[in-house]
Design an enzyme around this catalytic site. Structure first.
Site, mmCIF file in Angstrom:
data_model
loop_
_atom_site.group_PDB
_atom_site.id
_atom_site.type_symbol
_atom_site.label_atom_id
_atom_site.label_comp_id
_atom_site.label_asym_id
_atom_site.label_seq_id
_atom_site.Cartn_x
_atom_site.Cartn_y
_atom_site.Cartn_z
ATOM 1 N N SER A 135 0.533 0.025 2.841
ATOM 2 C CA SER A 135 -0.494 -0.900 2.542
ATOM 3 C C SER A 135 -0.067 -1.563 1.299
ATOM 4 O O SER A 135 0.670 -2.215 0.963
ATOM 5 C CB SER A 135 -1.847 -0.201 2.225
ATOM 6 O OG SER A 135 -2.909 -1.031 2.184
ATOM 7 N N ASP A 189 -3.202 -5.297 13.020
ATOM 8 C CA ASP A 189 -3.463 -5.127 11.519
ATOM 9 C C ASP A 189 -3.224 -6.327 10.828
ATOM 10 O O ASP A 189 -2.053 -7.039 10.667
ATOM 11 C CB ASP A 189 -2.225 -4.113 11.059
ATOM 12 C CG ASP A 189 -2.356 -3.862 9.684
ATOM 13 O OD1 ASP A 189 -3.292 -4.358 9.068
ATOM 14 O OD2 ASP A 189 -1.754 -2.858 9.094
ATOM 15 N N HIS A 202 -4.902 -0.735 10.577
ATOM 16 C CA HIS A 202 -4.427 -0.441 9.264
ATOM 17 C C HIS A 202 -4.215 0.897 8.951
ATOM 18 O O HIS A 202 -3.343 1.223 8.200
ATOM 19 C CB HIS A 202 -5.041 -1.314 8.260
ATOM 20 C CG HIS A 202 -4.445 -1.320 7.034
ATOM 21 N ND1 HIS A 202 -3.110 -1.985 6.658
ATOM 22 C CD2 HIS A 202 -4.625 -0.982 5.703
ATOM 23 C CE1 HIS A 202 -2.699 -1.857 5.503
ATOM 24 N NE2 HIS A 202 -3.534 -1.294 5.068
#
Length: 223
Positions: A135, A189, A202
């Site tokens: 991330s 995602d 995600h």
């Protein structure tokens, strides 16, 4: 990145919350969330390889509770004393607002990662370095690695999960060999498509982080 929908209608039983809980429970079995072997280790006992990992936004510790611990645990198949694991912490607070900054994270976070890479090179100049991020942590690595100059060649493999700069950086990292990089983007995602819209996809990188990603890094480290 123009959108951010992490808080959009997330209820207690939503798929995102359930995925987070499942991932957190599974990873807690694998490894601690704070790893600082690089900073604590001695140059007289350098390991086979050094892993530097940047966690995702809001994750605790310096490794987080998802992809980071899973990658670290798998690499310890070499032997726990053969891998130094180091999370990017300190100035990298993994706060949400930094996702909106140019490059997807803060300059202080990038500088901290650069410092750790340089420390690895100084402390253990013959030890290969591998890197990873999840991330916002992918943006930290994408910002840090191009700044490494000569040390960059020592980073033999990098894995990125939910790469927030994937579209912006054409699925790569500036001045870094594509063959040394593995990017994992789950179907659906949307951060991999240049947005900050958070979907359940995600949070589904544990399988890759526990299997294909560390296997890729092992192939770069060697037997």
């Amino acid at each position: 990145m123009k959108f951010f929908a992490f808080s959009m209608l997330i209820g207690e039983a939503s798929p995102i919350v359930l995925a987070l809980r499942r991932t957190t429970l599974e990873v807690r079995q694998l490894d601690p969330i704070i790893r600082s072997e690089l900073e604590q280790g001695s140059s007289s006992s350098c390991p086979k390889a050094i892993l530097i990992f940047a966690r995702g936004s809001t994750e605790i510790g310096n490794m987080g509770v998802s992809a980071g611990p899973a990658v670290a645990s798998a690499l310890e198949a070499y032997g726990a004393d053969q891998i130094w694991v180091q999370g990017v912490g300190g100035p990298y607070t993994a706060d949400l607002p930094s996702n909106f900054l140019p490059g997807g994270t803060s300059q202080s976070a990038i500088n901290e990662a650069v410092r750790l890479f340089n420390e690895a090179n100084t402390k253990c100049p013959s030890t290969p370095i591998v890197a990873g991020g999840y991330s916002q942590g992918t943006a930290v690595m994408a910002g840090a690695i191009p700044k490494l100059d000569a040390v960059r060649a020592r980073v033999v493999g990098t894995v990125l999960f939910g790469y927030t700069q994937n579209q912006q950086n054409n699925k790569g990292i500036k001045d870094y060999p594509q063959e040394d990089l593995q990017v994992y983007c789950e179907v659906g995602d949307l951060v991999c498509d240049g947005t900050l819209i958070i979907t359940v996809s995600h949070f589904l990188y544990l399988e890759e982080a526990a299997g294909p990603a560390p296997e890729f890094l092992k192939s770069k480290i060697g037997a």
